[in-house]
Design a protein around this motif. Sequence first.
Motif, short mmCIF file in Angstrom:
data_model
loop_
_atom_site.label_atom_id
_atom_site.label_comp_id
_atom_site.label_asym_id
_atom_site.label_seq_id
_atom_site.Cartn_x
_atom_site.Cartn_y
_atom_site.Cartn_z
N GLN A 94 24.47 40.11 31.12
CA GLN A 94 25.82 39.86 30.60
C GLN A 94 26.69 39.18 31.65
O GLN A 94 26.56 39.46 32.84
N SER A 96 29.88 38.38 33.88
CA SER A 96 30.98 39.17 34.43
C SER A 96 32.29 38.62 33.88
O SER A 96 32.33 37.51 33.33
N ASP A 97 33.36 39.36 34.05
CA ASP A 97 34.67 38.90 33.58
C ASP A 97 35.06 37.59 34.25
O ASP A 97 35.62 36.70 33.61
N GLU A 98 34.75 37.47 35.54
CA GLU A 98 35.11 36.25 36.27
C GLU A 98 34.34 35.04 35.73
O GLU A 98 34.90 33.97 35.53
N GLU A 99 33.04 35.21 35.52
CA GLU A 99 32.22 34.12 34.98
C GLU A 99 32.71 33.72 33.59
O GLU A 99 32.83 32.54 33.27
N LEU A 100 33.01 34.73 32.78
CA LEU A 100 33.47 34.47 31.42
C LEU A 100 34.82 33.75 31.43
O LEU A 100 35.03 32.80 30.68
N LYS A 101 35.73 34.18 32.29
CA LYS A 101 37.04 33.53 32.38
C LYS A 101 36.91 32.07 32.77
O LYS A 101 37.60 31.21 32.22
N ALA A 134 27.71 37.62 26.26
CA ALA A 134 29.01 38.26 26.23
C ALA A 134 29.33 38.68 24.81
O ALA A 134 28.99 37.98 23.85
N ARG A 138 35.07 40.64 23.36
CA ARG A 138 35.50 40.41 24.74
C ARG A 138 35.89 38.94 24.94
O ARG A 138 36.90 38.64 25.56
N ILE A 142 39.76 37.35 25.83
CA ILE A 142 40.03 36.49 26.99
C ILE A 142 40.59 35.15 26.53
O ILE A 142 41.50 34.61 27.16
N GLN A 145 44.19 35.63 25.63
CA GLN A 145 44.97 35.82 26.86
C GLN A 145 45.31 34.47 27.49
O GLN A 145 46.42 34.26 27.97
#
Length: 148
Positions: A94, A96-101, A134, A138, A142, A145
Amino acid sequence: MSLLERLNQDMKKAMKNKERDNLSVIRMVKSSLQNEGYKLGRQELTDDEALTVLSRELKQRKDSYQEFKNAGRDDLADKLVSEIALIETYMPRQLSDEELKSIVIQTISDVNASSKADMGKVMSALMPKVKGKADGGRVNAIVQQHLS
């Protein structure tokens, strides 16, 4: 090794080790993959199609888990936790939040999105990039946001 081969190996191992719960989950996943193949009219699924089936199985169990928790059926919810964990071992790593952002920001700039009205355009361009890596909820959060 293909997903089906890996499932067959794990199924044999679960049989030898008498792991009934794992065996049951592996059989259900394998059956879902085979049923999808029958629907599509061929024996072998592509990796992308297999990933779609796995994602669907995982999502169903997560939804059921939440329903059981809300209903106070902890016995059934606990069983689903182990099923979810087993299915997740077959999923890709999966993001990470940083990669996804970073992927979200890049996609927003690629499609020239500027407001929430462009949400559909962003999501349709983004979801193939993060498929299986992902959770859609989620990703949606993002994107919202960054578009507000």
